[in-house]
Design a protein around this motif. Structure first.
Motif, PDB file in Angstrom:
ATOM      1  N   GLN A   1       0.773  -1.277   0.136  1.00  0.00           N
ATOM      2  CA  GLN A   1      -0.139   0.069   0.021  1.00  0.00           C
ATOM      3  C   GLN A   1       0.974   1.264  -0.089  1.00  0.00           C
ATOM      4  O   GLN A   1       0.801   2.150  -0.803  1.00  0.00           O
ATOM      5  CB  GLN A   1      -0.810   0.043   1.244  1.00  0.00           C
ATOM      6  CG  GLN A   1      -1.731   1.262   1.250  1.00  0.00           C
ATOM      7  CD  GLN A   1      -2.401   1.249   2.654  1.00  0.00           C
ATOM      8  OE1 GLN A   1      -3.116   0.497   3.038  1.00  0.00           O
ATOM      9  NE2 GLN A   1      -2.945   2.591   3.231  1.00  0.00           N
ATOM     10  N   GLU A   2       1.958   1.193   0.780  1.00  0.00           N
ATOM     11  CA  GLU A   2       2.713   2.695   0.919  1.00  0.00           C
ATOM     12  C   GLU A   2       3.604   2.558  -0.212  1.00  0.00           C
ATOM     13  O   GLU A   2       3.554   3.692  -0.845  1.00  0.00           O
ATOM     14  CB  GLU A   2       3.870   2.272   1.910  1.00  0.00           C
ATOM     15  CG  GLU A   2       3.095   2.174   3.391  1.00  0.00           C
ATOM     16  CD  GLU A   2       2.473   3.685   3.744  1.00  0.00           C
ATOM     17  OE1 GLU A   2       2.914   4.757   3.433  1.00  0.00           O
ATOM     18  OE2 GLU A   2       1.287   3.747   4.045  1.00  0.00           O
ATOM     19  N   TYR A   3       3.786   1.487  -1.012  1.00  0.00           N
ATOM     20  CA  TYR A   3       4.704   1.790  -2.054  1.00  0.00           C
ATOM     21  C   TYR A   3       3.965   2.296  -3.323  1.00  0.00           C
ATOM     22  O   TYR A   3       4.171   3.364  -4.172  1.00  0.00           O
ATOM     23  CB  TYR A   3       5.320   0.633  -2.744  1.00  0.00           C
ATOM     24  CG  TYR A   3       5.873   0.555  -3.945  1.00  0.00           C
ATOM     25  CD1 TYR A   3       6.926   0.894  -4.195  1.00  0.00           C
ATOM     26  CD2 TYR A   3       5.157  -0.092  -5.082  1.00  0.00           C
ATOM     27  CE1 TYR A   3       7.776   0.898  -5.571  1.00  0.00           C
ATOM     28  CE2 TYR A   3       5.636  -0.027  -6.549  1.00  0.00           C
ATOM     29  CZ  TYR A   3       7.044   0.354  -6.595  1.00  0.00           C
ATOM     30  OH  TYR A   3       7.558   0.571  -8.106  1.00  0.00           O
ATOM     31  N   LEU A   4       2.522   1.679  -3.471  1.00  0.00           N
ATOM     32  CA  LEU A   4       1.743   2.165  -4.790  1.00  0.00           C
ATOM     33  C   LEU A   4       1.214   3.492  -4.340  1.00  0.00           C
ATOM     34  O   LEU A   4       0.575   4.286  -5.149  1.00  0.00           O
ATOM     35  CB  LEU A   4       0.532   1.071  -4.373  1.00  0.00           C
ATOM     36  CG  LEU A   4       0.899  -0.224  -4.943  1.00  0.00           C
ATOM     37  CD1 LEU A   4      -0.235  -1.085  -5.037  1.00  0.00           C
ATOM     38  CD2 LEU A   4       1.506  -0.330  -6.535  1.00  0.00           C
ATOM     39  N   ASP A   5       0.913   3.769  -3.095  1.00  0.00           N
ATOM     40  CA  ASP A   5       0.290   5.324  -2.664  1.00  0.00           C
ATOM     41  C   ASP A   5       1.373   6.025  -3.045  1.00  0.00           C
ATOM     42  O   ASP A   5       1.152   7.328  -3.528  1.00  0.00           O
ATOM     43  CB  ASP A   5       0.051   5.340  -1.235  1.00  0.00           C
ATOM     44  CG  ASP A   5      -1.217   4.538  -0.757  1.00  0.00           C
ATOM     45  OD1 ASP A   5      -2.154   4.346  -2.061  1.00  0.00           O
ATOM     46  OD2 ASP A   5      -1.541   4.674   0.290  1.00  0.00           O
ATOM     47  N   GLN A   6       2.842   5.939  -2.774  1.00  0.00           N
ATOM     48  CA  GLN A   6       3.663   6.675  -2.859  1.00  0.00           C
ATOM     49  C   GLN A   6       3.842   6.881  -4.576  1.00  0.00           C
ATOM     50  O   GLN A   6       4.209   7.981  -4.923  1.00  0.00           O
ATOM     51  CB  GLN A   6       5.260   6.164  -2.324  1.00  0.00           C
ATOM     52  CG  GLN A   6       6.287   7.249  -2.528  1.00  0.00           C
ATOM     53  CD  GLN A   6       7.367   6.656  -1.810  1.00  0.00           C
ATOM     54  OE1 GLN A   6       7.778   5.622  -1.938  1.00  0.00           O
ATOM     55  NE2 GLN A   6       8.195   7.379  -1.208  1.00  0.00           N
ATOM     56  N   SER A   7       4.041   5.826  -5.053  1.00  0.00           N
ATOM     57  CA  SER A   7       4.166   5.978  -6.773  1.00  0.00           C
ATOM     58  C   SER A   7       2.961   6.674  -7.423  1.00  0.00           C
ATOM     59  O   SER A   7       3.137   7.190  -8.683  1.00  0.00           O
ATOM     60  CB  SER A   7       4.451   4.570  -7.229  1.00  0.00           C
ATOM     61  OG  SER A   7       3.214   3.683  -7.151  1.00  0.00           O
ATOM     62  N   ALA A   8       1.852   6.545  -6.978  1.00  0.00           N
ATOM     63  CA  ALA A   8       0.641   7.372  -7.430  1.00  0.00           C
ATOM     64  C   ALA A   8       0.830   8.868  -7.083  1.00  0.00           C
ATOM     65  O   ALA A   8       0.131   9.643  -7.787  1.00  0.00           O
ATOM     66  CB  ALA A   8      -0.615   6.850  -6.954  1.00  0.00           C
ATOM     67  N   THR A   9       1.666   9.199  -6.329  1.00  0.00           N
ATOM     68  CA  THR A   9       1.566  10.751  -5.871  1.00  0.00           C
ATOM     69  C   THR A   9       2.599  11.366  -7.048  1.00  0.00           C
ATOM     70  O   THR A   9       3.817  10.742  -7.133  1.00  0.00           O
ATOM     71  CB  THR A   9       2.234  11.092  -4.552  1.00  0.00           C
ATOM     72  OG1 THR A   9       1.252  10.204  -3.650  1.00  0.00           O
ATOM     73  CG2 THR A   9       2.228  12.468  -4.308  1.00  0.00           C
TER      74      THR A   9
END
Length: 100
Positions: free
Chosen positions: A90-98
């Motif tokens: 979740q953290e990786y995907l949230d960060q990469s979506a920003t």
């Protein structure tokens, strides 16, 4: 979703979206609830089990499944089974979506 998905995976995701919308339209006391719930589960597993043609497609699939799981259950919790993996994804995907 941010990456190009294979036609096969896109088709499974589209089928899942339909099953999910049908499930979301039912209520636990509705006679269609169990049927809709089972159809949504099966469609989600079809997405989860579909082989990916690239790492980028795999990340796209993870992003989609995490979005669905979060809408069903909320954010992953660290202290549950596989919680640390779910939180890391979740953290990786949230960060990469920003946008950076």
């Amino acid at each position: 979703m941010g990456c190009s998905l294979s036609p096969e995976l896109s088709s499974l995701i589209d089928a899942h979206r339909v099953a999910f919308e049908t499930f979301e339209a039912t209520h636990e006391d509705d006679e269609n609830f169990l049927t809709a719930s089972r159809a949504e589960d099966l469609a989600r597993y079809d997405v989860a089990l579909r082989p990916c043609v690239s790492d980028a497609e795999f990340v796209g699939k993870l992003r989609y499944l995490l979005e669905i799981e979060r809408s069903l259950w909320g954010d992953p919790e660290f202290l549950t089974q596989f919680g640390s993996i779910a939180v890391a994804v979740q953290e990786y995907l949230d960060q990469s979506a920003t946008p950076q």
